[in-house]
Each structure stands twice: as structure tokens, then as C-alpha cells.
Write a protein that holds these residues in place. Sequence first.
Motif, PDB file in Angstrom:
ATOM      1  N   GLY A 143       0.834  -1.168  -0.083  1.00  0.00           N
ATOM      2  CA  GLY A 143      -0.378  -0.002   0.313  1.00  0.00           C
ATOM      3  C   GLY A 143       0.704   0.949  -0.092  1.00  0.00           C
ATOM      4  O   GLY A 143       0.325   2.771  -0.144  1.00  0.00           O
ATOM      5  N   ARG A 144       2.050   1.479   0.045  1.00  0.00           N
ATOM      6  CA  ARG A 144       2.849   2.398   0.441  1.00  0.00           C
ATOM      7  C   ARG A 144       2.914   2.968  -1.135  1.00  0.00           C
ATOM      8  O   ARG A 144       2.700   1.680  -2.068  1.00  0.00           O
ATOM      9  CB  ARG A 144       4.178   1.878   0.931  1.00  0.00           C
ATOM     10  N   SER A 145       3.699   4.569  -1.345  1.00  0.00           N
ATOM     11  CA  SER A 145       3.660   4.506  -3.012  1.00  0.00           C
ATOM     12  C   SER A 145       5.256   4.168  -3.340  1.00  0.00           C
ATOM     13  O   SER A 145       5.603   4.142  -2.369  1.00  0.00           O
ATOM     14  CB  SER A 145       4.174   6.218  -2.815  1.00  0.00           C
ATOM     15  N   GLY A 146       5.261   3.449  -4.382  1.00  0.00           N
ATOM     16  CA  GLY A 146       6.419   3.483  -4.893  1.00  0.00           C
ATOM     17  C   GLY A 146       6.097   1.411  -4.626  1.00  0.00           C
ATOM     18  O   GLY A 146       6.814   1.222  -5.365  1.00  0.00           O
ATOM     19  N   ARG A 147       5.784   1.305  -4.478  1.00  0.00           N
ATOM     20  CA  ARG A 147       5.085   0.033  -4.326  1.00  0.00           C
ATOM     21  C   ARG A 147       4.903  -0.839  -5.414  1.00  0.00           C
ATOM     22  O   ARG A 147       3.324  -0.166  -6.062  1.00  0.00           O
ATOM     23  CB  ARG A 147       4.737  -0.490  -3.198  1.00  0.00           C
ATOM     24  N   THR A 148       5.155  -1.989  -6.324  1.00  0.00           N
ATOM     25  CA  THR A 148       4.904  -1.818  -7.497  1.00  0.00           C
ATOM     26  C   THR A 148       3.896  -3.530  -7.131  1.00  0.00           C
ATOM     27  O   THR A 148       3.648  -3.917  -6.257  1.00  0.00           O
ATOM     28  CB  THR A 148       5.525  -2.510  -8.124  1.00  0.00           C
ATOM     29  N   LYS A 149       3.368  -3.466  -8.444  1.00  0.00           N
ATOM     30  CA  LYS A 149       1.409  -5.247  -7.784  1.00  0.00           C
ATOM     31  C   LYS A 149       2.416  -5.820  -7.959  1.00  0.00           C
ATOM     32  O   LYS A 149       2.236  -6.899  -7.391  1.00  0.00           O
ATOM     33  CB  LYS A 149       1.176  -4.355  -8.628  1.00  0.00           C
ATOM     34  N   TRP A 150       3.310  -6.607  -9.010  1.00  0.00           N
ATOM     35  CA  TRP A 150       3.884  -7.581  -8.995  1.00  0.00           C
ATOM     36  C   TRP A 150       4.756  -8.063  -7.821  1.00  0.00           C
ATOM     37  O   TRP A 150       5.505  -7.075  -8.196  1.00  0.00           O
ATOM     38  CB  TRP A 150       3.873  -8.339 -10.632  1.00  0.00           C
ATOM     39  N   THR A 151       5.586  -9.113  -8.053  1.00  0.00           N
ATOM     40  CA  THR A 151       6.627  -9.310  -6.564  1.00  0.00           C
ATOM     41  C   THR A 151       7.369  -9.857  -7.862  1.00  0.00           C
ATOM     42  O   THR A 151       9.068  -9.321  -7.569  1.00  0.00           O
ATOM     43  CB  THR A 151       6.073 -10.398  -5.782  1.00  0.00           C
ATOM     44  N   HIS A 152       6.757 -10.582  -9.256  1.00  0.00           N
ATOM     45  CA  HIS A 152       8.259 -11.143  -9.216  1.00  0.00           C
ATOM     46  C   HIS A 152       7.579 -12.186 -10.851  1.00  0.00           C
ATOM     47  O   HIS A 152       6.371 -12.700 -10.660  1.00  0.00           O
ATOM     48  CB  HIS A 152       9.307 -12.241  -8.844  1.00  0.00           C
ATOM     49  N   LEU A 153       8.036 -11.792 -11.891  1.00  0.00           N
ATOM     50  CA  LEU A 153       7.656 -12.096 -12.806  1.00  0.00           C
ATOM     51  C   LEU A 153       7.281 -14.059 -13.064  1.00  0.00           C
ATOM     52  O   LEU A 153       7.108 -14.722 -13.986  1.00  0.00           O
ATOM     53  CB  LEU A 153       8.297 -11.441 -14.479  1.00  0.00           C
ATOM     54  N   VAL A 154       8.387 -14.005 -11.827  1.00  0.00           N
ATOM     55  CA  VAL A 154       7.717 -15.940 -12.397  1.00  0.00           C
ATOM     56  C   VAL A 154       6.566 -16.791 -11.663  1.00  0.00           C
ATOM     57  O   VAL A 154       6.195 -17.510 -11.984  1.00  0.00           O
ATOM     58  CB  VAL A 154       8.855 -16.471 -11.247  1.00  0.00           C
ATOM     59  N   ASN A 155       5.280 -15.606 -10.400  1.00  0.00           N
ATOM     60  CA  ASN A 155       4.491 -15.947 -10.855  1.00  0.00           C
ATOM     61  C   ASN A 155       3.228 -15.658 -11.417  1.00  0.00           C
ATOM     62  O   ASN A 155       2.026 -16.009 -11.024  1.00  0.00           O
ATOM     63  CB  ASN A 155       4.097 -15.249  -9.244  1.00  0.00           C
ATOM     64  N   GLU A 156       4.131 -14.219 -12.575  1.00  0.00           N
ATOM     65  CA  GLU A 156       3.090 -14.836 -14.096  1.00  0.00           C
ATOM     66  C   GLU A 156       3.611 -15.232 -15.278  1.00  0.00           C
ATOM     67  O   GLU A 156       4.730 -15.852 -15.294  1.00  0.00           O
ATOM     68  CB  GLU A 156       2.540 -13.506 -13.929  1.00  0.00           C
ATOM     69  N   ASP A 157       2.074 -15.809 -16.076  1.00  0.00           N
ATOM     70  CA  ASP A 157       2.321 -16.408 -17.065  1.00  0.00           C
ATOM     71  C   ASP A 157       2.464 -15.274 -18.312  1.00  0.00           C
ATOM     72  O   ASP A 157       1.485 -14.335 -18.403  1.00  0.00           O
ATOM     73  CB  ASP A 157       1.189 -17.231 -17.355  1.00  0.00           C
ATOM     74  N   THR A 158       3.381 -15.296 -18.790  1.00  0.00           N
ATOM     75  CA  THR A 158       4.352 -13.688 -19.774  1.00  0.00           C
ATOM     76  C   THR A 158       3.872 -14.546 -21.203  1.00  0.00           C
ATOM     77  O   THR A 158       4.696 -13.764 -21.803  1.00  0.00           O
ATOM     78  CB  THR A 158       5.656 -13.352 -19.031  1.00  0.00           C
ATOM     79  N   THR A 159       3.045 -15.394 -21.291  1.00  0.00           N
ATOM     80  CA  THR A 159       3.217 -15.968 -22.801  1.00  0.00           C
ATOM     81  C   THR A 159       2.396 -15.047 -23.941  1.00  0.00           C
ATOM     82  O   THR A 159       0.849 -14.480 -22.911  1.00  0.00           O
ATOM     83  CB  THR A 159       2.560 -17.543 -22.543  1.00  0.00           C
ATOM     84  N   ASP A 160       3.078 -14.514 -24.618  1.00  0.00           N
ATOM     85  CA  ASP A 160       2.608 -13.557 -26.062  1.00  0.00           C
ATOM     86  C   ASP A 160       1.883 -14.327 -26.548  1.00  0.00           C
ATOM     87  O   ASP A 160       3.095 -15.052 -27.147  1.00  0.00           O
ATOM     88  CB  ASP A 160       3.242 -12.251 -26.076  1.00  0.00           C
ATOM     89  N   TRP A 161       0.263 -14.542 -26.910  1.00  0.00           N
ATOM     90  CA  TRP A 161       0.014 -15.940 -27.644  1.00  0.00           C
ATOM     91  C   TRP A 161      -0.199 -14.966 -29.084  1.00  0.00           C
ATOM     92  O   TRP A 161      -0.407 -15.755 -29.857  1.00  0.00           O
ATOM     93  CB  TRP A 161      -1.656 -16.187 -27.205  1.00  0.00           C
ATOM     94  N   ASN A 162      -0.451 -13.699 -29.335  1.00  0.00           N
ATOM     95  CA  ASN A 162       0.077 -12.555 -30.358  1.00  0.00           C
ATOM     96  C   ASN A 162       1.345 -12.452 -30.787  1.00  0.00           C
ATOM     97  O   ASN A 162       1.003 -11.504 -31.989  1.00  0.00           O
ATOM     98  CB  ASN A 162      -0.858 -11.325 -29.951  1.00  0.00           C
ATOM     99  N   ASN A 163       2.451 -13.333 -31.019  1.00  0.00           N
ATOM    100  CA  ASN A 163       3.518 -13.218 -30.893  1.00  0.00           C
ATOM    101  C   ASN A 163       3.806 -13.624 -32.898  1.00  0.00           C
ATOM    102  O   ASN A 163       2.511 -15.434 -32.254  1.00  0.00           O
ATOM    103  CB  ASN A 163       4.702 -14.444 -30.187  1.00  0.00           C
ATOM    104  N   PRO A 164       4.412 -12.854 -33.502  1.00  0.00           N
ATOM    105  CA  PRO A 164       4.025 -13.339 -35.072  1.00  0.00           C
ATOM    106  C   PRO A 164       4.663 -15.648 -35.173  1.00  0.00           C
ATOM    107  O   PRO A 164       4.223 -16.087 -35.765  1.00  0.00           O
ATOM    108  CB  PRO A 164       4.686 -12.759 -35.888  1.00  0.00           C
TER     109      PRO A 164
END
Length: 154
Positions: A96-117
Amino acid sequence: MELEENIADVDTDDDVNEAEEYEAWKAREITRIKRDRDDREAMLKEKEEIERTDPDDHAGTAKAENIYTRDFSDPTGEDKMDKTILPKVMQVKHFGRSGRTKWTHLVNEDTTDWNNPWTYNDALRAKYNAKMAGMSAPIAKPKGSKKLKDWETR
């Protein structure tokens, strides 16, 4: 025969009295245990004397001893609270403090871009794959050069 005689020469247990040896060992062990206990008691008495004296005299040494006995892996401040009961997004430091990002790390997220040629399987991608070196057919023996054929026909 000679080997058996040599073995008999090495055996030295004939003249040793086991009961006397055991009693001597027992006496040595008891004196060692008493000495260790006395050392421990002396150390405890020293600590008690230091604690009983005026704290202003030994304030620096008491603090120094306290520093060496601390467990540095213990949580402090906000870390003492059990964060497992909170929602996943709030289980971060300084939520909740300013400067705190929403995500902790990209490992926790699926970053696959299915629109990639590169992930398409369409006609354009098939045409590109066909032009890639070494992908169309297996490597065959060279047929020879045109100059060499002309030379042989002469």
C-alpha cells in the motif's frame, strides 16, 4: 610353524590385569568429569558476579554479549505478523505504500504472448520455415560444377 611362533610373540595381554586397568580408567574418567563440572560452575559464578555488579560499570560488555547471542533470523517489526492469512496480493513488504509495485516477481505470472508471430501456424510461417537453411531436404552429394562437365565433353 614359524608364522605361529611369531604371532605368539606379539601377544602382550598375558601379563595385563584387566581389573586394575579398568579401575585406573575409572579413576581418570571421574577426575575428568569433576574437572569439567568445576570449570562450568566457575564460569556460571563469573557470569552471576558480572550480572550482580553495577550495570553502569559493565553496560558495554553486557550489550556486546547480547549482540553475540541474538538470533538474526528472527522476524522484526511487521514481519512478526502472520501474513499467510492475508490475500496473496497483500503478502508483500510495505503493501500500500507509494512506490510498491503490484507484482512481486514475473516467475509468479504467465508472460506468454500468444499474439507473437513466431507462435502462429499459418501459411506465412510455413513459407518462412521452408526457406530456412537445411530444413527442406536432407543434404545430398554435390552434382559437380558446370565447368567440369564442359571439360569432360571436349
